[in-house]
Each structure stands twice: as C-alpha cells, then as structure tokens.
Design a protein around this motif. Structure first.
Motif, PDB file in Angstrom:
ATOM      1  N   MET A   1      -5.610  -0.816  -8.569  1.00 34.79           N
ATOM      2  CA  MET A   1      -5.775  -0.938  -7.120  1.00 34.79           C
ATOM      3  C   MET A   1      -7.164  -1.469  -6.787  1.00 34.79           C
ATOM      4  O   MET A   1      -8.143  -1.150  -7.449  1.00 34.79           O
ATOM      5  CB  MET A   1      -5.544   0.419  -6.449  1.00 34.79           C
ATOM      6  CG  MET A   1      -4.112   0.916  -6.583  1.00 34.79           C
ATOM      7  SD  MET A   1      -3.855   2.577  -5.921  1.00 34.79           S
ATOM      8  CE  MET A   1      -3.911   2.251  -4.174  1.00 34.79           C
TER       9      MET A   1
ATOM     10  N   GLN B   1      -7.706   2.883   1.599  1.00 35.80           N
ATOM     11  CA  GLN B   1      -6.568   3.158   2.479  1.00 35.80           C
ATOM     12  C   GLN B   1      -5.742   4.347   1.987  1.00 35.80           C
ATOM     13  O   GLN B   1      -4.966   4.922   2.754  1.00 35.80           O
ATOM     14  CB  GLN B   1      -5.666   1.927   2.579  1.00 35.80           C
ATOM     15  CG  GLN B   1      -6.289   0.781   3.311  1.00 35.80           C
ATOM     16  CD  GLN B   1      -5.403  -0.441   3.315  1.00 35.80           C
ATOM     17  OE1 GLN B   1      -4.375  -0.493   2.637  1.00 35.80           O
ATOM     18  NE2 GLN B   1      -5.790  -1.457   4.062  1.00 35.80           N
TER      19      GLN B   1
ATOM     20  N   THR C   1       0.831  -1.199   0.000  1.00 35.32           N
ATOM     21  CA  THR C   1       0.000   0.000   0.000  1.00 35.32           C
ATOM     22  C   THR C   1       0.868   1.253   0.000  1.00 35.32           C
ATOM     23  O   THR C   1       0.572   2.219  -0.707  1.00 35.32           O
ATOM     24  CB  THR C   1      -0.945   0.012   1.215  1.00 35.32           C
ATOM     25  OG1 THR C   1      -1.776  -1.146   1.149  1.00 35.32           O
ATOM     26  CG2 THR C   1      -1.826   1.237   1.225  1.00 35.32           C
TER      27      THR C   1
ATOM     28  N   THR D   1       0.942   4.072  -2.863  1.00 36.84           N
ATOM     29  CA  THR D   1       0.711   5.481  -2.538  1.00 36.84           C
ATOM     30  C   THR D   1       1.812   6.344  -3.128  1.00 36.84           C
ATOM     31  O   THR D   1       1.536   7.403  -3.705  1.00 36.84           O
ATOM     32  CB  THR D   1       0.636   5.670  -1.005  1.00 36.84           C
ATOM     33  OG1 THR D   1      -0.430   4.871  -0.498  1.00 36.84           O
ATOM     34  CG2 THR D   1       0.405   7.127  -0.642  1.00 36.84           C
TER      35      THR D   1
ATOM     36  N   GLN E   1      -2.928   6.895   3.958  1.00 36.90           N
ATOM     37  CA  GLN E   1      -1.521   6.845   3.576  1.00 36.90           C
ATOM     38  C   GLN E   1      -1.031   8.229   3.157  1.00 36.90           C
ATOM     39  O   GLN E   1       0.116   8.589   3.435  1.00 36.90           O
ATOM     40  CB  GLN E   1      -1.315   5.862   2.410  1.00 36.90           C
ATOM     41  CG  GLN E   1      -1.472   4.415   2.813  1.00 36.90           C
ATOM     42  CD  GLN E   1      -0.297   3.939   3.643  1.00 36.90           C
ATOM     43  OE1 GLN E   1       0.823   4.340   3.424  1.00 36.90           O
ATOM     44  NE2 GLN E   1      -0.560   3.078   4.580  1.00 36.90           N
TER      45      GLN E   1
ATOM     46  N   GLU F   1      -7.637  -1.053  -1.204  1.00 36.23           N
ATOM     47  CA  GLU F   1      -6.414  -0.256  -1.344  1.00 36.23           C
ATOM     48  C   GLU F   1      -6.752   1.207  -1.591  1.00 36.23           C
ATOM     49  O   GLU F   1      -6.105   2.104  -1.045  1.00 36.23           O
ATOM     50  CB  GLU F   1      -5.557  -0.810  -2.471  1.00 36.23           C
ATOM     51  CG  GLU F   1      -4.974  -2.164  -2.157  1.00 36.23           C
ATOM     52  CD  GLU F   1      -4.411  -2.886  -3.372  1.00 36.23           C
ATOM     53  OE1 GLU F   1      -3.613  -3.804  -3.160  1.00 36.23           O
ATOM     54  OE2 GLU F   1      -4.767  -2.545  -4.518  1.00 36.23           O
TER      55      GLU F   1
END
Length: 64
Positions: free
Chosen positions: A50, A57, A24, A28, A61, A54
């Motif tokens: 993704m 999240q 992840t 990012t 991130q 993901e």
C-alpha cells in the motif's frame, strides 16, 4: 462542444475517485481479514504494497 468536454472531464474525475475508493475499500477488507486470521505478520504482508496515501486512508475506512 465545450460543455461536452467539461462534462467528460468531470465524469472522468468522478470515475477515478470512485475507482480509488473501491480499491481502498478492498484493501481495507484484506487488512481486516489478515488481522482476523493471521495476526501481525499477515497484516504486515497485507499493507506492504500500500502507498502512504492508502495507509493514511486506512483509519477512516476502518471506522466505516
């Protein structure tokens, strides 16, 4: 033997979580790089592969 099995299961779970976090984080970074260099189309390409989880999240991130 049971304690060893429990330890192995816990270690496997932690390893899976750490691997997921690393993936992840790398994703990012690729989204950030795409936004910095290529704009909207580059970001679309970066997030195209993704999963929904993901993508969910990604905001957390980005705050780190």
């Amino acid at each position: 033997m049971r304690n060893l099995d429990e330890f192995a299961a816990a270690l496997s779970q932690v390893t899976a979580q750490a691997t997921g976090a690393a993936v992840t984080s790398a994703q990012t970074q690729s989204v950030i790089a795409a936004a910095a260099s290529g704009g909207e189309d580059a970001v679309r390409r970066a997030v195209a592969g993704m999963s929904t989880a993901e993508l969910q999240q990604l905001p957390q991130q980005l705050k780190r």
